[in-house]
Design a protein around this motif. Structure first.
Motif, short mmCIF file in Angstrom:
data_model
loop_
_atom_site.label_atom_id
_atom_site.label_comp_id
_atom_site.label_asym_id
_atom_site.label_seq_id
_atom_site.Cartn_x
_atom_site.Cartn_y
_atom_site.Cartn_z
N VAL A 93 6.18 10.93 -8.50
CA VAL A 93 5.61 11.55 -9.70
C VAL A 93 5.44 13.05 -9.49
O VAL A 93 5.73 13.87 -10.38
N PHE A 94 5.00 13.44 -8.29
CA PHE A 94 4.87 14.87 -7.97
C PHE A 94 6.22 15.56 -8.01
O PHE A 94 6.34 16.68 -8.54
N VAL A 95 7.27 14.91 -7.46
CA VAL A 95 8.60 15.52 -7.47
C VAL A 95 9.08 15.73 -8.91
O VAL A 95 9.67 16.77 -9.25
N ILE A 96 8.83 14.75 -9.77
CA ILE A 96 9.22 14.89 -11.18
C ILE A 96 8.48 16.05 -11.82
O ILE A 96 9.08 16.89 -12.52
N CYS A 97 7.18 16.15 -11.57
CA CYS A 97 6.40 17.26 -12.13
C CYS A 97 6.89 18.60 -11.59
O CYS A 97 6.90 19.61 -12.31
N PHE A 98 7.28 18.61 -10.31
CA PHE A 98 7.76 19.85 -9.70
C PHE A 98 9.03 20.35 -10.38
O PHE A 98 9.13 21.53 -10.75
N TYR A 99 10.00 19.47 -10.55
CA TYR A 99 11.27 19.90 -11.12
C TYR A 99 11.18 20.14 -12.63
O TYR A 99 11.98 20.91 -13.17
N LEU A 100 10.23 19.49 -13.30
CA LEU A 100 10.05 19.75 -14.73
C LEU A 100 9.04 20.87 -14.97
O LEU A 100 8.71 21.17 -16.12
N GLU A 101 8.55 21.46 -13.86
CA GLU A 101 7.63 22.61 -13.91
C GLU A 101 6.38 22.30 -14.72
O GLU A 101 5.98 23.07 -15.59
N ALA A 102 5.78 21.17 -14.41
CA ALA A 102 4.53 20.79 -15.07
C ALA A 102 3.39 21.63 -14.52
O ALA A 102 3.30 21.88 -13.31
N GLY A 103 2.50 22.07 -15.38
CA GLY A 103 1.36 22.87 -14.94
C GLY A 103 1.81 24.21 -14.39
O GLY A 103 2.62 24.92 -14.98
N ASP A 104 1.31 24.55 -13.20
CA ASP A 104 1.64 25.84 -12.58
C ASP A 104 2.80 25.73 -11.59
O ASP A 104 3.12 26.72 -10.92
N LEU A 105 3.42 24.58 -11.49
CA LEU A 105 4.54 24.42 -10.57
C LEU A 105 5.78 25.12 -11.11
O LEU A 105 6.01 25.18 -12.32
N VAL B 85 0.83 -1.20 0.00
CA VAL B 85 0.00 0.00 0.00
C VAL B 85 0.87 1.26 0.00
O VAL B 85 0.59 2.23 -0.72
N TRP B 86 1.94 1.24 0.78
CA TRP B 86 2.83 2.40 0.82
C TRP B 86 3.48 2.65 -0.53
O TRP B 86 3.73 3.81 -0.90
N LEU B 87 3.78 1.60 -1.29
CA LEU B 87 4.42 1.78 -2.59
C LEU B 87 3.55 2.64 -3.52
O LEU B 87 4.08 3.40 -4.33
N VAL B 88 2.23 2.52 -3.40
CA VAL B 88 1.34 3.35 -4.22
C VAL B 88 1.53 4.83 -3.86
O VAL B 88 1.65 5.70 -4.75
N LEU B 89 1.58 5.12 -2.56
CA LEU B 89 1.80 6.51 -2.13
C LEU B 89 3.19 6.99 -2.50
O LEU B 89 3.38 8.16 -2.87
N TRP B 90 4.18 6.09 -2.41
CA TRP B 90 5.56 6.45 -2.74
C TRP B 90 5.71 6.79 -4.22
O TRP B 90 6.40 7.76 -4.57
N VAL B 91 5.06 6.03 -5.07
CA VAL B 91 5.09 6.33 -6.51
C VAL B 91 4.42 7.67 -6.78
O VAL B 91 4.92 8.49 -7.57
N THR B 92 3.29 7.93 -6.12
CA THR B 92 2.59 9.20 -6.30
C THR B 92 3.46 10.38 -5.88
O THR B 92 3.52 11.40 -6.58
N TRP B 93 4.16 10.24 -4.76
CA TRP B 93 5.04 11.30 -4.30
C TRP B 93 6.17 11.57 -5.31
O TRP B 93 6.47 12.73 -5.62
N TYR C 86 20.59 20.45 -12.26
CA TYR C 86 20.20 19.79 -11.01
C TYR C 86 18.81 19.19 -11.07
O TYR C 86 18.53 18.15 -10.45
N GLN C 87 17.90 19.81 -11.82
CA GLN C 87 16.54 19.27 -11.86
C GLN C 87 16.49 17.89 -12.50
O GLN C 87 15.69 17.03 -12.11
N TYR C 88 17.40 17.66 -13.45
CA TYR C 88 17.42 16.34 -14.10
C TYR C 88 18.04 15.28 -13.19
O TYR C 88 17.68 14.10 -13.28
N VAL C 89 18.93 15.69 -12.31
CA VAL C 89 19.47 14.75 -11.32
C VAL C 89 18.36 14.34 -10.35
O VAL C 89 18.21 13.15 -10.02
N GLU C 90 17.56 15.30 -9.90
CA GLU C 90 16.45 15.00 -9.01
C GLU C 90 15.40 14.13 -9.71
O GLU C 90 14.83 13.20 -9.10
N VAL C 91 15.15 14.43 -10.96
CA VAL C 91 14.19 13.63 -11.73
C VAL C 91 14.70 12.19 -11.87
O VAL C 91 13.92 11.23 -11.76
#
Length: 210
Positions: A77-89, A67-75, A143-148
């Motif tokens: 994915v959010f970090v990837i979107c954050f560093y790639l500036e997806a949407g309004d991030l 169950v935690w792996l589902v939340l971990w994958v979601t988190w 650095y954003q690609y390293v985090e991604v």
């Protein structure tokens, strides 16, 4: 060639997850990334519990790990979107990963491969006194690609086809262990059962012919 069972594979995957997340935790500490630090800490605890459940055949621990792996994958994915500036991030203006309590960025921003840091003086008026105002140039990998890449690796380990806890729960070693526990409990109760039944029958017989 040797064959690695589902239990062996799950143990190996948990081990790789621990190594990777500990490495990530070190650099997040260096960059004062408090949100990732908290998420990594919880992940370390859950993986250790999942590893314990795999070794000791504890289905509840393995289910919690899944169950935690589902939340971990979601988190991640959010970090990837954050560093790639997806949407309004925006990685430049949003301070979500530091809980908005500091202006620190990823440790890799200044210490990435080939990065050259130059201090800017005088610092702008809006810059805090306890922070340096710098420019970074010459990085071979931003650095954003390293985090991604870190987040993508965690996702790959979590959704690996070989990392299927449900398959392990229903695998023969686990069912054999469960059957052995039931048989052992039954065998321990058998002497008590056989010792009480004749006494009961004897009492009934004596009552009948009295």
């Amino acid at each position: 060639m040797g064959y690695c069972s589902g239990r062996c594979t799950l143990i190996s995957v948990c081990g790789m997850q621990l190594v990777c997340v500990l490495e990530r935790q070190i650099f997040d500490f260096l960059g004062y990334q408090w949100a990732p630090i908290l998420a990594n800490f919880v992940h370390i605890i859950i993986v250790i519990l999942g590893l314990f459940g795999t070794i000791q055949y504890r289905p509840r621990y393995i289910t919690g790990y899944a169950v935690w792996l589902v939340l971990w994958v979601t988190w991640n994915v959010f970090v990837i979107c954050f560093y790639l500036e997806a949407g309004d991030l925006s990685k430049e203006t949003d301070l979500l990963l530091t809980f908005n309590i500091s202006m620190h960025r990823s440790w890799w921003m200044e210490n990435g491969p080939g990065c050259m840091v130059t201090s800017v003086t005088p610092a702008p008026d809006w810059a805090p006194e306890d922070h340096r105002y710098i420019t970074v140039s010459g990085c071979l990998l931003e650095y954003q690609y390293v985090e991604v890449a870190h987040s993508a690796l965690q996702i790959a380990l979590a959704i690996s086809p070989r990392n299927d806890p449900s398959h392990f729960i229903t695998s023969p070693p686990f069912t054999e262990q469960f059957s052995f526990s039931v048989d052992l409990t039954f065998c321990l109760l058998c002497p008590v059962f056989h010792s009480t039944v004749p006494i009961k029958n004897q009492i009934q017989t004596q009552t009948k012919y009295k």
